[in-house]
Each structure stands twice: as structure tokens, then as C-alpha cells.
Write an enzyme that holds these catalytic residues in place. Structure first.
Site, PDB file in Angstrom:
ATOM      1  N   LYS A 164      19.542  77.013   1.023  1.00  0.00           N
ATOM      2  CA  LYS A 164      19.140  78.179   1.806  1.00  0.00           C
ATOM      3  C   LYS A 164      17.711  77.983   2.282  1.00  0.00           C
ATOM      4  O   LYS A 164      16.843  77.571   1.501  1.00  0.00           O
ATOM      5  CB  LYS A 164      19.273  79.435   0.940  1.00  0.00           C
TER       6      LYS A 164
ATOM      7  N   SER B  95      22.118  87.734   1.893  1.00  0.00           N
ATOM      8  CA  SER B  95      21.416  87.013   2.930  1.00  0.00           C
ATOM      9  C   SER B  95      21.737  85.522   2.949  1.00  0.00           C
ATOM     10  O   SER B  95      21.387  84.820   3.896  1.00  0.00           O
ATOM     11  CB  SER B  95      19.896  87.195   2.731  1.00  0.00           C
TER      12      SER B  95
ATOM     13  N   SER C 154      22.376  89.025  -2.740  1.00  0.00           N
ATOM     14  CA  SER C 154      22.537  88.017  -1.694  1.00  0.00           C
ATOM     15  C   SER C 154      23.303  86.787  -2.136  1.00  0.00           C
ATOM     16  O   SER C 154      23.755  86.005  -1.289  1.00  0.00           O
ATOM     17  CB  SER C 154      21.164  87.598  -1.166  1.00  0.00           C
TER      18      SER C 154
END
Length: 552
Positions: free
Chosen positions: A41, A115, A139
Site C-alpha cells: 500500500k 482505504s 481499512s
């Protein structure tokens, strides 16, 4: 694909912010993850590449890899790219990114969740078997649930967050996405380490009251606010849960009250402190800017009021773990479409965090696992939640849920499993004796039908007597099975007054274990079998969870 190019991956998905070229990918080292490609990420540092956090204006290459990334590389895993995300990890939808909005793998109309959107999609579509995300408010679990994969949110501080651009530093966790629990366990084993250079790192310290084999699962004591397709899948998940242990009802109110604190007071101010200085850049998503900028104006007294409120709620929710090993919940109340998010970007996002926001605030760990599909065919996910540092047994429970082998520790030579039903239970007056002998809670259980429990008269610490009368409650009496050194059992037995003694107990799964039982003299005491267990008798008031089966 050349360095710096952005890939749409599978089916037009904006998975990557940067995909490494073949000549940029390092040769794998030897280790338990040898040759395993993994995605990162893009709020987590990879040496030599910018960490954009979804903001293209951040172009400075990282001088070193995050601790979590470096540990995977040293274990033989191979980084292959940086993935898309809700900008600055602020969002649970996967749409707040200038690199494009991700969608669910099974529906172009529905959000991917965020996210950690790109990381989840990369695993769900088979681009990589392992991806790193982060989880502050959910997330690492929401996109796992929406895409039918496993998302692990470890205990805060168990995995170092050094090298992670903070969303809310005191709550941030590095999470993992995999297709199986077995893969997740291997990754977490590698990632778990105390990092002296990370002020939020914590040494793994599972308490002796955390069961080594989780069997008692708390579930909500009333209906949940779910969209109809989610509600139908949730009822099926409850039926599945009943096959993996005992279900006990829990009052969700203090958990949900804690969840509402996340975007108030201290933690909104903490977001502003973490990256508020970046929000005036032209590439910032307007919703992200509006949400986080509100933290700039949080007054000091509100911060301390929020911390005080959370402490009170944590005390209430901690009581759950006296009676239950894990809490089962849906990950989200529903699965919104891209159009619904566009129409109400803040409101939809807030609703998505209803069942995830509280976990880090209350210092808990969680694993999101697939739980079948909704009537419309979309994946449905649930989360198993446990107390801090219960990560290993929680993964074992998740493995059993998914039909995978569990890695539970076997009984040790020279140790004996002993069932207790009264003052030696976790948190009760004589539990210190078990702890003093080095005892560990193996599992919670119930006796077979036919046992009765009696409150015994006499001085000293109140105790019950468990007697097999043949006509006791059909669903048995609550017990805990502890592992103790054999020599300690003899010493413990010497402290037990008549009519208590040691014998064989039959559990409701047909197994037998040594345990404290009482002679017929106990029948002169008060029959308290209807309470289902000693703890419910000595503390009959409102309680977050009770040792009783969920019915109906």
C-alpha cells in the site's frame, strides 16, 4: 511495464500507483516466504520509491523501507509494486484517489472498499498472493470482506509502523491481505517483532487468560442494522458459527459507542497532527481535506474528555473477555455502490465503519474472513475480534472457520489439563493460584448434560460444587480448562476443602478431562444450576456476555 508507469491491472482496475519493472525487482532471499511476490500500500515506504499516500505531489523517494517491508524481504518475499488507496488512508470506500476509484472484483458497480483498495484487489484478482495494507478504522478488513479474501488486523504495535505515513499514529496498524489464513499466519509470523526505533511498537504479551483454543464466540444479543442482502448472509454466518463453538450473547452498545469516537476529539486532531500540513497541496481530495481539517480546531479539553470517555467504554468492553474468546460481527452493514458513495461520500463512509471503527480504539485484534455470498452473489465477510495479543489463537479460529488446518499448541509433557468451574475461573478470587503455578487457559467449555452446580455453605472464599446427578441441565455447566504442571495439581488439590475433590468430567463434545467435582454432601447446598455457571451466579447483574447458548 516501465518504471513509474501506472497499471490498471485486471478489468480496468486502477490497482497500482507504481508497478516495478522486471529489472527493479530484487532477487529473493532464502526464508519462509522465498519467492513470494507482494504488493505494498502506497502509504508504506519502499526504499528508492516515493510514498505518495495517493497524493501525486509527494515525489520524494523513501530513503529506507518500512520495517514491515524489510522483514518480508529478509524472509524471501519480493516487492512488485505500490498499490492504490483512499488518499492519506482516509476512507473505507476505495474511491478517494486521483489514480482512480477501485471497484469490487465481482461488480463494477460496487465499491472495492478501502482505504487499502489496491492491495485487496491485487490479492483478490490473483496478481499477488500477499499484500500489505494498513488498518486504522477498518481499512484492512472492509476491502477484504468486499472481495472475498482474508484480512488480518493485528494487535496495535505487534507489527512495527515505522516507515508508514501516519493516518492516526496511535491507532495505525500494518495489515495483510491473503487468500488463505495459512498464508496470513506465515506472513504475521514474519512481521511480528519488537522495533526499538518505533515508539508505538509493543512486545507480544498474550495474557494467561487468553484461551489457546478459542471455542466461546460472542455474538450480538439483538438484531443488527444491516441491508437486507447483508442480513440474510449474516444469519447464515451465525449458523456456521454455531458449528465452531458456543455462542453467547453480548451487548454491543459500548462497542458501538466507542466506534463513534473515532472521528471526534483526540483522534481527529491526531489525523490533523499527522498529515494536516500536506492538505493544502493541489492534488488533495476535497472530501479528505474537509474531514481532516476539522481536527485543526479540536480544543484541548475535548481531547481529554474523549480519552476519558474511551477509558470508561474500554473497561465495559474488557469484561466481555471473561466469558468469551472472540466476538463475531459482520465487517460492514452493507455494500454500497459507486453511485451511492458519489451522492453521499461522508455519510456512506461513516456507515461502513460502524462495526470496525472501535477495534483499534479498544485495543483489540481482528481477522476478516469470507462467509459465503449474499443473495445477489456479492461476497460477504465477517470479522473475528479478540483482545490484545490474542492474534495467534484468533488466527487458529479463523482457520477452522475457513476449513484450514489450525496450529494450536499440543498439550505439553508433564502438564495436565484441569477443568475448573468456580472461584478459580479467570478474574475470580482464586484464579491467582492457577497463575502462580504457571497455568495457561487452554479453552472454555461446558459439561455434558446431567451435572448440577451447588453453592456450598461455609467460611472462606465462596465456592460451588459440581455434581453429576444425571438430571442436570441439558446444555451443561460452564467450565474453563487450564493447563498446569502435574506437580502443581497435587499442590492445588491440597488447598481444596471437602466436599470438593478431583475426578473425571465429561464435556458436551463427549471428551473427558480431569476437574474439580464434589461429593454427595454438596447436594445440601443451594442448587444454582439454572444460572448456567458460577460467574453468572456471583455476578447476576447486567453483563456484556454470559455463559449461555444463543437460542432462537
Amino acid at each position: 511495464m516501465g518504471a513509474g508507469d501506472r497499471s490498471t491491472g485486471v478489468s480496468g482496475q486502477p490497482v497500482w500507483i507504481r508497478q516495478l519493472a522486471p529489472d527493479e525487482i530484487p532477487a529473493p532471499l532464502d526464508g519462509p516466504l522465498h519467492g513470494t511476490p507482494f504488493a505494498i500500500k502506497d502509504n508504506i515506504d519502499l526504499a528508492g520509491y516515493p510514498t505518495t499516500a495517493g497524493c501525486p505531489d509527494l515525489t520524494e523517494p523513501a530513503v529506507a523501507s518500512a520495517t514491515a517491508v524489510q522483514r518480508l524481504i529478509e524472509a524471501g518475499a519480493v516487492p512488485v509494486g505500490k498499490t492504490n488507496l483512499d488518499q492519506f488512508a482516509t476512507g473505507l470506500v476505495g474511491t478517494r484517489s486521483p489514480y482512480g476509484a477501485c471497484h469490487a472484483v465481482d461488480s463494477t458497480a460496487h465499491v472495492s472498499g478501502g482505504s487499502s483498495s489496491g492491495s485487496a484487489i491485487a490479492v483478490a484478482t490473483g496478481l499477488v498472493p500477499l499484500a500489505l495494507g494498513t488498518d486504522t478504522a477498518g481499512s484492512g478488513r472492509v476491502p477484504a470482506a468486499f472481495n472475498g479474501i482474508v484480512g488480518v488486523k493485528p494487535t496495535r504495535g505487534l507489527v512495527s509502523t515505522r516507515g508508514v505515513l501516519p493516518a492516526c499514529r496511535s491507532l495505525d496498524c500494518v495489515s495483510t491481505f491473503t487468500r488463505t489464513v495459512t498464508q496470513a499466519r506465515t506472513a504475521l509470523d514474519v512481521l511480528t517483532a519488537f522495533d526499538e526505533r518505533d515508539p508505538w511498537s509493543r512486545k507480544a504479551a498474550p495474557g494467561p487468560g487468553i484461551a489457546q483454543r478459542m471455542r466461546v464466540i460472542a455474538v450480538p444479543d439483538g438484531p443488527l442494522d444491516l441491508e437486507p442482502p447483508h442480513a440474510e448472509a449474516w444469519h447464515a454466518a451465525l449458523a456456521q458459527a454455531a458449528a465452531h463453538g458456543y455462542l453467547v450473547p453480548v451487548d454491543l452498545t459500548p462497542f458501538l459507542d466507542a466506534a463513534q469516537l473515532l472521528y471526534q476529539g483526540p483522534w481527529l486532531a491526531e489525523r490533523w497532527a499527522g498529515f494536516g500540513h500536506l492538505l493544502e497541496r493541489p492534488g488533495v481530495d476535497p472530501t479528505v481535506r474537509a474531514v481532516v481539517t476539522a481536527g485543526r480546531d479540536v480544543p484541548g479539553p475535548a481531547v481529554f474528555a474523549g480519552l476519558d470517555r474511551l477509558a470508561a467504554l474500554r473497561r465495559r468492553t474488557d469484561a466481555v473477555w471473561a466469558d468469551a474468546d472472540a466476538l463475531l460481527l459482520p465487517v460492514t452493514p452493507g455494500h454500497p455502490t459507486l453511485a451511492q458513495v458519489a451522492a453521499d461520500p461522508v455519510g456512506v463512509n461513516v456507515r461502513l465503519g460502524r462495526y470496525t471503527n472501535f477495534v483499534n480504539l479498544l485495543d483489540q485484534c481482528a481477522v476478516a474472513v469470507p462467509a459465503g455470498r449474499r443473495p445477489d452473489g456479492l461476497p460477504f465477510g465477517v470479522q473475528l475480534i479478540g483482545p490484545a495479543f490474542a492474534d495467534v489463537p484468533l488466527l487458529d479460529l479463523a482457520a477452522r472457520w475457513c476449513g484450514e488446518p489450525a496450529a494450536e499448541p499440543p498439550p505439553r509433557d508433564g502438564w495436565l489439563d484441569l477443568a475448573v468451574c468456580g472461584a478459580h475461573l479467570s478474574g475470580l478470587p482464586l484464579n491467582h493460584q492457577l497463575l502462580g503455578y504457571g497455568g495457561r487457559l487452554r479453552y472454555r467449555a461446558r459439561t455434558a448434560g446431567g451435572y448440577r452446580l451447588f453453592a456450598l455453605p461455609g467460611p472462606g472464599v465462596p465456592r460451588p460444587g459440581l455434581v453429576r446427578t444425571g438430571d442436570g441441565p441439558g446444555d451443561g455447566i460452564a467450565v474453563q480448562v487450564w493447563s498446569l504442571p502435574q506437580q502443581a495439581v497435587g499442590a492445588l488439590l491440597a488447598t481444596i476443602p471437602a466436599p470438593l475433590g478431583l475426578g473425571r468430567l465429561t464435556l458436551d463434545d463427549g471428551g473427558a478431562v480431569a476437574g474439580f467435582i464434589a461429593g454427595p454432601e454438596a447436594l445440601q447446598g443451594t442448587d444454582i444450576s439454572g444460572y448456567g455457571g458460577w460467574r453468572a451466579y456471583v455476578d447476576p447483574g447486567p453483563h456484556p456476555a454470559r455463559d449461555q447458548r444463543v437460542t432462537g
